[in-house]
Design a protein around this motif. Structure first.
Motif, PDB file in Angstrom:
ATOM      1  N   GLN A   3       0.799  -1.228   0.000  1.00  0.00           N
ATOM      2  CA  GLN A   3       0.000   0.000   0.000  1.00  0.00           C
ATOM      3  C   GLN A   3       0.828   1.271   0.000  1.00  0.00           C
ATOM      4  O   GLN A   3       0.522   2.206  -0.718  1.00  0.00           O
ATOM      5  CB  GLN A   3      -0.918   0.020   1.224  1.00  0.00           C
ATOM      6  CG  GLN A   3      -2.126  -0.852   1.077  1.00  0.00           C
ATOM      7  CD  GLN A   3      -2.989  -0.770   2.328  1.00  0.00           C
ATOM      8  OE1 GLN A   3      -2.509  -0.469   3.406  1.00  0.00           O
ATOM      9  NE2 GLN A   3      -4.259  -1.042   2.168  1.00  0.00           N
ATOM     10  N   ASN A   4       1.853   1.342   0.818  1.00  0.00           N
ATOM     11  CA  ASN A   4       2.637   2.572   0.937  1.00  0.00           C
ATOM     12  C   ASN A   4       3.869   2.580   0.042  1.00  0.00           C
ATOM     13  O   ASN A   4       4.681   3.482   0.127  1.00  0.00           O
ATOM     14  CB  ASN A   4       3.047   2.799   2.391  1.00  0.00           C
ATOM     15  CG  ASN A   4       1.842   3.041   3.267  1.00  0.00           C
ATOM     16  OD1 ASN A   4       0.879   3.668   2.854  1.00  0.00           O
ATOM     17  ND2 ASN A   4       1.876   2.511   4.475  1.00  0.00           N
ATOM     18  N   THR A  86       7.739  -0.279   1.001  1.00  0.00           N
ATOM     19  CA  THR A  86       7.256   0.448   2.177  1.00  0.00           C
ATOM     20  C   THR A  86       8.363   0.722   3.179  1.00  0.00           C
ATOM     21  O   THR A  86       8.287   1.690   3.926  1.00  0.00           O
ATOM     22  CB  THR A  86       6.129  -0.339   2.873  1.00  0.00           C
ATOM     23  OG1 THR A  86       6.601  -1.641   3.181  1.00  0.00           O
ATOM     24  CG2 THR A  86       4.901  -0.421   1.990  1.00  0.00           C
TER      25      THR A  86
END
Length: 147
Positions: A3-4, A86
């Motif tokens: 996600q990041n 991430t």
């Protein structure tokens, strides 16, 4: 990438490393690209060619003119993709670098053109569970009398 994670692409004009370097530093300064370690992929879109995959543990390590294989790759590549996982721990960067090289090798039958050293792709938890299951089945098979 999770996600990041982030991917940042830089268009390369053959031989103009200063312009590419400037684009990259501007992306870091503007926050468009995070200031942390990353994996880079020098490649061409058409015809698709993956020329070189490497890693930089910090933004200070990216100097196109002083990195031999990367500098050579940028003379033939049209894009430089920076992959930001991430986290930029050394083992994570190594894992992403190895995984990208392995994906290229599986897709084309050979590693990227300038990569002469292959890293080991790290195993995941699913792989460990399968290994444990295989060991269990071998042990059961060895201990079971077929008669």
């Amino acid at each position: 990438l999770a996600q990041n994670g982030k991917v940042f692409d830089v268009r390369l004009s053959r031989g103009d490393l200063r312009a590419a370097q400037q684009d990259i530093y501007e992306a870091f300064d503007s926050g468009e690209a995070p200031r942390r370690g990353f994996v880079y992929v020098a490649w061409c879109k058409k015809p698709q060619r993956i020329i070189y995959v490497g890693k930089a543990t910090s933004t200070d390590r990216l100097n196109l003119a002083q990195h031999g294989k990367l500098a050579h790759a940028t003379t033939n590549a049209t894009l430089l993709s920076l992959l930001f996982p991430t986290q930029s721990k050394e083992e994570i960067l190594l894992g992403v670098e190895a995984s990208v090289i392995e994906l290229v090798r599986c897709h084309t039958g050979k590693p990227p053109e300038l990569n002469d050293r292959l890293e080991k792709v790290p195993g995941g938890s699913g792989q460990l569970r399968l290994k444990d299951l295989a060991t269990f089945l071998i042990n059961v098979g060895v201990n079971v009398d077929p008669q």
